[in-house]
Design an enzyme around this catalytic site. Structure first.
Site, PDB file in Angstrom:
ATOM      1  N   GLY A  64       0.791  -1.225   0.000  1.00 45.89           N
ATOM      2  CA  GLY A  64       0.000   0.000   0.000  1.00 45.89           C
ATOM      3  C   GLY A  64       0.823   1.275   0.000  1.00 45.89           C
ATOM      4  O   GLY A  64       0.295   2.360  -0.272  1.00 45.89           O
ATOM      5  N   VAL A  65       2.107   1.169   0.309  1.00 49.86           N
ATOM      6  CA  VAL A  65       2.971   2.356   0.261  1.00 49.86           C
ATOM      7  C   VAL A  65       3.107   2.804  -1.193  1.00 49.86           C
ATOM      8  O   VAL A  65       3.130   1.977  -2.106  1.00 49.86           O
ATOM      9  CB  VAL A  65       4.348   2.035   0.882  1.00 49.86           C
ATOM     10  CG1 VAL A  65       5.375   3.108   0.580  1.00 49.86           C
ATOM     11  CG2 VAL A  65       4.200   1.847   2.385  1.00 49.86           C
ATOM     12  N   ALA A  72       7.341   7.283  -9.008  1.00 50.45           N
ATOM     13  CA  ALA A  72       7.844   6.574 -10.190  1.00 50.45           C
ATOM     14  C   ALA A  72       9.241   7.051 -10.563  1.00 50.45           C
ATOM     15  O   ALA A  72      10.082   6.265 -10.984  1.00 50.45           O
ATOM     16  CB  ALA A  72       6.877   6.764 -11.360  1.00 50.45           C
ATOM     17  N   GLY A  95      18.991   9.262  -8.626  1.00 49.76           N
ATOM     18  CA  GLY A  95      20.006   8.268  -8.293  1.00 49.76           C
ATOM     19  C   GLY A  95      21.367   8.900  -8.058  1.00 49.76           C
ATOM     20  O   GLY A  95      21.714   9.899  -8.701  1.00 49.76           O
ATOM     21  N   ASP A 124      17.573   7.725  -4.215  1.00 49.56           N
ATOM     22  CA  ASP A 124      18.072   6.352  -4.071  1.00 49.56           C
ATOM     23  C   ASP A 124      19.571   6.382  -3.817  1.00 49.56           C
ATOM     24  O   ASP A 124      20.339   6.887  -4.628  1.00 49.56           O
ATOM     25  CB  ASP A 124      17.822   5.558  -5.361  1.00 49.56           C
ATOM     26  CG  ASP A 124      18.486   4.187  -5.310  1.00 49.56           C
ATOM     27  OD1 ASP A 124      17.905   3.282  -4.666  1.00 49.56           O
ATOM     28  OD2 ASP A 124      19.580   4.026  -5.872  1.00 49.56           O
ATOM     29  N   TYR A 126      27.611   3.161  -1.772  1.00 47.61           N
ATOM     30  CA  TYR A 126      27.934   4.309  -2.635  1.00 47.61           C
ATOM     31  C   TYR A 126      28.828   5.317  -1.900  1.00 47.61           C
ATOM     32  O   TYR A 126      29.315   6.261  -2.493  1.00 47.61           O
ATOM     33  CB  TYR A 126      26.671   5.033  -3.112  1.00 47.61           C
ATOM     34  CG  TYR A 126      25.715   4.218  -3.947  1.00 47.61           C
ATOM     35  CD1 TYR A 126      26.061   2.963  -4.444  1.00 47.61           C
ATOM     36  CD2 TYR A 126      24.446   4.715  -4.253  1.00 47.61           C
ATOM     37  CE1 TYR A 126      25.164   2.230  -5.206  1.00 47.61           C
ATOM     38  CE2 TYR A 126      23.553   3.989  -5.019  1.00 47.61           C
ATOM     39  CZ  TYR A 126      23.908   2.748  -5.479  1.00 47.61           C
ATOM     40  OH  TYR A 126      23.014   2.032  -6.228  1.00 47.61           O
ATOM     41  N   LYS A 160      20.331   0.884   0.727  1.00 47.80           N
ATOM     42  CA  LYS A 160      20.516  -0.576   0.596  1.00 47.80           C
ATOM     43  C   LYS A 160      21.587  -1.083   1.557  1.00 47.80           C
ATOM     44  O   LYS A 160      22.583  -0.400   1.801  1.00 47.80           O
ATOM     45  CB  LYS A 160      20.941  -0.928  -0.833  1.00 47.80           C
ATOM     46  CG  LYS A 160      20.082  -0.259  -1.895  1.00 47.80           C
ATOM     47  CD  LYS A 160      20.511  -0.571  -3.302  1.00 47.80           C
ATOM     48  CE  LYS A 160      19.849   0.391  -4.274  1.00 47.80           C
ATOM     49  NZ  LYS A 160      20.537   1.686  -4.398  1.00 47.80           N
ATOM     50  N   HIS A 171      21.225  -5.089  -1.299  1.00 45.84           N
ATOM     51  CA  HIS A 171      21.868  -4.520  -2.491  1.00 45.84           C
ATOM     52  C   HIS A 171      21.936  -5.519  -3.641  1.00 45.84           C
ATOM     53  O   HIS A 171      21.840  -5.155  -4.808  1.00 45.84           O
ATOM     54  CB  HIS A 171      23.282  -4.038  -2.143  1.00 45.84           C
ATOM     55  CG  HIS A 171      23.793  -3.020  -3.100  1.00 45.84           C
ATOM     56  ND1 HIS A 171      24.188  -1.764  -2.717  1.00 45.84           N
ATOM     57  CD2 HIS A 171      23.951  -3.052  -4.438  1.00 45.84           C
ATOM     58  CE1 HIS A 171      24.567  -1.085  -3.781  1.00 45.84           C
ATOM     59  NE2 HIS A 171      24.432  -1.847  -4.826  1.00 45.84           N
TER      60      HIS A 171
END
Ligand code: A2P
Length: 318
Positions: free
Chosen positions: A33-34, A38, A42, A67, A72, A97, A130
């Site tokens: 439901g979250v 779209a 990044g 994200d 990273y 991640k 990840h």
């Protein structure tokens, strides 16, 4: 537009790919439901010293999803940009991640604490593994069970995976309780993984495209076998000319109209804004099919089953 206010991609694909609009940007309803924006921003391959400026610019021009990943090495800079933005936490969708060096139940809980501290947030909207460790699926499952615990405790809003194949999902799902909300996978015009996306649709897993513009090939300039740049492909530039849009905008719209989330990376303010300016047109089913047909089946990123995990970076600073 459906009577309930949601709009379907023009290709009318699967029920998993229905999406709706909140504010001015489309969102993808996840299996719990979250709502996942779209389009997100990044920061893979964005060096720490330019990350804060890039994310600040992205948030300033209207991105609301970011994200990142522990591996990273730029979570603190993403966090600094979030703090500087002045945006309310509830208006942002933050995803990160767990790296493989923390693949155990306790390791992943620790990784969550480290990532939230670095990001300066007290919850994560979407927390993902990840990648699988195909040579150590017990560790992969153990880490995911920690994500399930975090979900139960309300410290993450959704949990997911990244880089799992159809075969990995078949091994993974019987061993976990919560179907991942998202599988973030390599997807761009020259490698779009139709079989895996069909499996996602069947299982109720949303597809999120990493390297959505095909930048992964750019990262391997020395690789003679790498597929070329999709942004100069005549099939795409012809459509771009039709709409008065850039090739990158057409590719991002192709993801969105196909029901995929996409997280383009850029450190350039002009391209950061360009990549967000995709909400005033849609592609036709024929145009989506033309881009779908560019698939070469040749991935730009690593094959998870071929990675020697002894060579992976295990130096995520705590
Ligand atoms: P830059 O950061 O200099 O803009 P992907 O997200 O698919 O991996 O693509 C990222 C790569 O594509 C980066 O090299 C990025 O470079 C470049 N890029 C990002 N946006 C655009 C755009 N709108 N047009 C062309 N190249 C872009």
């Amino acid at each position: 537009m459906h009577p309930d206010g949601s709009i379907a991609p023009m290709s009318g694909r699967t029920s998993q790919e229905r999406w709706s609009i909140i504010g001015t940007q489309p969102v993808i309803p996840l299996n719990n439901g979250v709502e996942l924006p779209a389009l997100g921003f990044g920061v893979f391959q964005t060096p720490p010293d330019v990350t804060q400026a890039a994310v600040e610019e992205a948030l300033r021009v209207g991105y609301r999803m970011v994200d990142t990943a522990a591996s990273y090495h730029n979570e603190p800079e993403v966090g600094a940009a979030i703090a500087a933005s002045g945006l309310r936490r509830s208006d942002l969708f933050v995803q990160t991640k767990v790296w493989v060096s923390n693949y155990s139940h306790d390791g992943a809980l620790h990784a969550f604490d480290v990532s939230t501290r670095k990001l300066g947030v007290d919850y994560i909207d979407l927390y993902m593994l990840h990648q699988p460790l195909p040579q150590d699926f017990n560790a992969t499952v153990g880490a995911y069970q920690a994500l399930e615990q975090l979900l139960g405790e309300g410290r993450v809003r959704a949990i997911g995976v990244s880089n799992l194949s159809v075969a990995h999902l078949a091994t993974f799902l019987p061993r976990v309780s919560v179907v991942p909300a998202v599988n973030q996978i390599e997807a761009h015009p020259y490698y779009n993984q139709p079989e895996l996306r069909r499996e996602h649709a069947r299982l109720g897993i949303a597809t999120q495209a990493w390297s959505p513009l095909g930048g992964v090939y750019v990262y391997r300039p020395g690789d003679a076998d790498a597929v070329k740049n999709a942004l100069t492909d005549p099939a795409i530039t012809t459509i771009a000319d039709r709409y008065g849009k850039t090739a990158a905008q057409i590719v991002l719209r192709w993801h969105i109209d196909s029901g995929r989330s996409a997280i383009p990376k850029s450190v350039n303010p002009t391209r950061i804004a360009e990549n967000l300016d995709v909400f005033d047109f849609t592609l036709t089913a024929d145009e989506l099919a033309i881009i779908d047909a560019l698939n070469t089946g040749v991935r730009g990123g690593p094959n998870q089953d071929a990675i020697d995990f002894r060579t992976l970076d295990r130096t995520i600073p705590n």
